[in-house]
Write a protein that holds these residues in place. Structure first.
Motif, PDB file in Angstrom:
ATOM      1  N   GLY A 199      51.367  71.366  76.001  1.00 22.72           N
ATOM      2  CA  GLY A 199      50.882  72.157  77.127  1.00 22.72           C
ATOM      3  C   GLY A 199      49.871  71.403  77.970  1.00 22.72           C
ATOM      4  O   GLY A 199      49.306  70.384  77.559  1.00 22.72           O
ATOM      5  N   ARG A 200      49.623  71.902  79.168  1.00 20.22           N
ATOM      6  CA  ARG A 200      48.651  71.269  80.051  1.00 20.22           C
ATOM      7  C   ARG A 200      47.246  71.363  79.456  1.00 20.22           C
ATOM      8  O   ARG A 200      46.966  72.213  78.610  1.00 20.22           O
ATOM      9  CB  ARG A 200      48.691  71.937  81.424  1.00 20.22           C
ATOM     10  CG  ARG A 200      50.029  71.782  82.141  1.00 20.22           C
ATOM     11  CD  ARG A 200      49.926  72.290  83.574  1.00 20.22           C
ATOM     12  NE  ARG A 200      49.540  73.697  83.593  1.00 20.22           N
ATOM     13  CZ  ARG A 200      50.429  74.691  83.560  1.00 20.22           C
ATOM     14  NH1 ARG A 200      51.724  74.436  83.487  1.00 20.22           N
ATOM     15  NH2 ARG A 200      50.021  75.947  83.606  1.00 20.22           N
ATOM     16  N   LYS A 201      46.356  70.510  79.938  1.00 19.16           N
ATOM     17  CA  LYS A 201      44.993  70.468  79.409  1.00 19.16           C
ATOM     18  C   LYS A 201      44.297  71.813  79.571  1.00 19.16           C
ATOM     19  O   LYS A 201      43.620  72.283  78.653  1.00 19.16           O
ATOM     20  CB  LYS A 201      44.206  69.362  80.100  1.00 19.16           C
ATOM     21  CG  LYS A 201      44.638  67.954  79.717  1.00 19.16           C
ATOM     22  CD  LYS A 201      43.743  66.912  80.385  1.00 19.16           C
ATOM     23  CE  LYS A 201      44.146  65.501  79.967  1.00 19.16           C
ATOM     24  NZ  LYS A 201      43.287  64.462  80.593  1.00 19.16           N
ATOM     25  N   ASP A 202      44.438  72.405  80.734  1.00 16.80           N
ATOM     26  CA  ASP A 202      43.795  73.698  80.972  1.00 16.80           C
ATOM     27  C   ASP A 202      44.353  74.767  80.041  1.00 16.80           C
ATOM     28  O   ASP A 202      43.614  75.625  79.539  1.00 16.80           O
ATOM     29  CB  ASP A 202      43.986  74.124  82.430  1.00 16.80           C
ATOM     30  CG  ASP A 202      43.209  73.237  83.396  1.00 16.80           C
ATOM     31  OD1 ASP A 202      42.309  72.514  82.932  1.00 16.80           O
ATOM     32  OD2 ASP A 202      43.510  73.270  84.608  1.00 16.80           O
ATOM     33  N   GLN A 203      45.654  74.726  79.816  1.00 17.41           N
ATOM     34  CA  GLN A 203      46.277  75.695  78.926  1.00 17.41           C
ATOM     35  C   GLN A 203      45.805  75.501  77.492  1.00 17.41           C
ATOM     36  O   GLN A 203      45.511  76.463  76.774  1.00 17.41           O
ATOM     37  CB  GLN A 203      47.792  75.568  79.007  1.00 17.41           C
ATOM     38  CG  GLN A 203      48.561  76.668  78.287  1.00 17.41           C
ATOM     39  CD  GLN A 203      50.058  76.511  78.447  1.00 17.41           C
ATOM     40  OE1 GLN A 203      50.540  75.463  78.877  1.00 17.41           O
ATOM     41  NE2 GLN A 203      50.796  77.553  78.099  1.00 17.41           N
ATOM     42  N   LEU A 204      45.701  74.250  77.069  1.00 16.23           N
ATOM     43  CA  LEU A 204      45.203  73.960  75.724  1.00 16.23           C
ATOM     44  C   LEU A 204      43.743  74.393  75.577  1.00 16.23           C
ATOM     45  O   LEU A 204      43.351  74.947  74.541  1.00 16.23           O
ATOM     46  CB  LEU A 204      45.337  72.465  75.431  1.00 16.23           C
ATOM     47  CG  LEU A 204      46.768  71.930  75.267  1.00 16.23           C
ATOM     48  CD1 LEU A 204      46.758  70.417  75.188  1.00 16.23           C
ATOM     49  CD2 LEU A 204      47.404  72.519  74.010  1.00 16.23           C
ATOM     50  N   ALA A 205      42.937  74.134  76.614  1.00  9.43           N
ATOM     51  CA  ALA A 205      41.525  74.528  76.557  1.00  9.43           C
ATOM     52  C   ALA A 205      41.386  76.038  76.484  1.00  9.43           C
ATOM     53  O   ALA A 205      40.553  76.567  75.735  1.00  9.43           O
ATOM     54  CB  ALA A 205      40.780  73.978  77.770  1.00  9.43           C
TER      55      ALA A 205
END
Length: 320
Positions: free
Chosen positions: A170-176
């Motif tokens: 997943g994208r970084k923002d989604q992972l965060a």
């Protein structure tokens, strides 16, 4: 014979001064009493008292169980919070691994079909180019053949990109964001476990169980003391000294406590000397009557000797 009010007042002053003078002739000793600073052990949450592990007069040590309140709601809340943590962790793992292998295989099959179609349309375009040169087909038919070939080639590129994306996490923002969800779920679990732990209370200090206001089966309101304890360090002696003596006493000074029933005198140290008079009789103040002003003194025995004294017990205090 009836005495006038002024005569009665003079006689009262003379009697008071006479008693004060007599008291100065005696050995230095003061009357006082034992006081206990009780520890009220309670739960911050309400509940039915399911188990009472101590009784009045019992000595307990740190860590000894005291009481247990019913905790069905807290147990259910903890279970719910634990499940929420597992769900959030599973979602993070799913985001990190990308699409499932079966989903990637579907995309690969679509890519194979698109590649075959692109080969056919490219071949058809080549034939149409040759036919147009000799006048075998119209310009419109050639344009349609070229557009079909370009669309099929673009479809191949699109499916190739889909497969690459499917294999990415997943994208970084989604992972965060999902990591924050896990942190929030774990915090909720910690809070639920804390609430559950406050339904089973143990002693944190040693001491005497002085009272147990509730019995098993009774409803205990939040914050109500279920056990009242008296730790040895919370036993103190309070006594009063006249104004002429208070200046000679200070914190840390040793005194001796005598009481009825005590096998031997008990040693203690002064912990508090009042700066203000505690009691002033309704007499005219003068240099002759200033010994009527008394000051509060507090002293504490050692923890070993504290068990020899009982709250409310009258004592006699002398300087060591």
């Amino acid at each position: 014979m009836t005495l006038s009010s002024s005569t009665q007042l003079r006689l009262a002053l003379v009697a008071a001064l006479t008693l004060a003078g007599c008291s100065n002739d005696r050995a230095t000793s003061w009357q006082g009493y034992v006081e206990g600073e009780f520890v009220a052990v309670a739960s911050p949450f309400a509940g039915r008292l399911d188990k009472l592990s101590v009784e009045r007069g019992q000595q307990v040590t740190p860590g000894a169980p005291l009481f247990v309140l019913e905790s069905d709601d807290e147990r259910a809340a903890r279970q719910q919070a634990a499940e929420q943590v597992r769900v959030a962790e599973a979602q993070l793992a799913d985001i990190q691994t990308g699409k499932r292998p079966v989903e990637v295989a579907v995309n690969q099959a679509q890519l194979v079909q698109a590649q075959a179609q692109a080969v056919r349309s490219a071949a058809q375009r080549k034939r149409d180019d040759a036919q147009f040169e000799i006048g075998g087909i119209s310009r419109a038919q050639l344009d349609e053949s070229r557009a079909t070939a370009e669309a099929d080639a673009a479809r191949v590129r699109e499916l190739q990109r889909d497969i690459d994306v499917a294999r990415l996490p997943g994208r970084k923002d989604q992972l965060a964001a999902q990591t924050a969800q896990i942190d929030a779920a774990r915090a909720a679990l910690a809070q639920a476990e804390w609430k559950l732990s406050r339904k089973a209370v143990s002693a944190t200090v040693p001491g005497l169980v002085y009272d147990v206001p509730f019995r098993p089966g009774e409803w205990v309101p939040a914050g109500s003391a279920v056990v009242r304890m008296l730790p040895p360090g919370n036993v103190k002696v309070r006594f009063y000294v006249p104004e002429a003596v208070v200046g000679s006493l200070k914190n840390g000074q040793a005194i001796t406590i005598r009481c009825d029933g005590c096998a031997a005198p008990v040693s203690a140290k002064i912990t508090y000397v009042s700066n203000e008079a505690e009691f002033t009789p309704p007499v005219i103040y003068s240099n002759e009557t200033r010994n009527k002003l008394v000051f509060l003194i507090e002293a504490r025995p050692s923890t070993d000797d504290a068990s020899k004294l009982r709250p409310g017990q009258p004592v006699e205090v002398v300087q060591s």
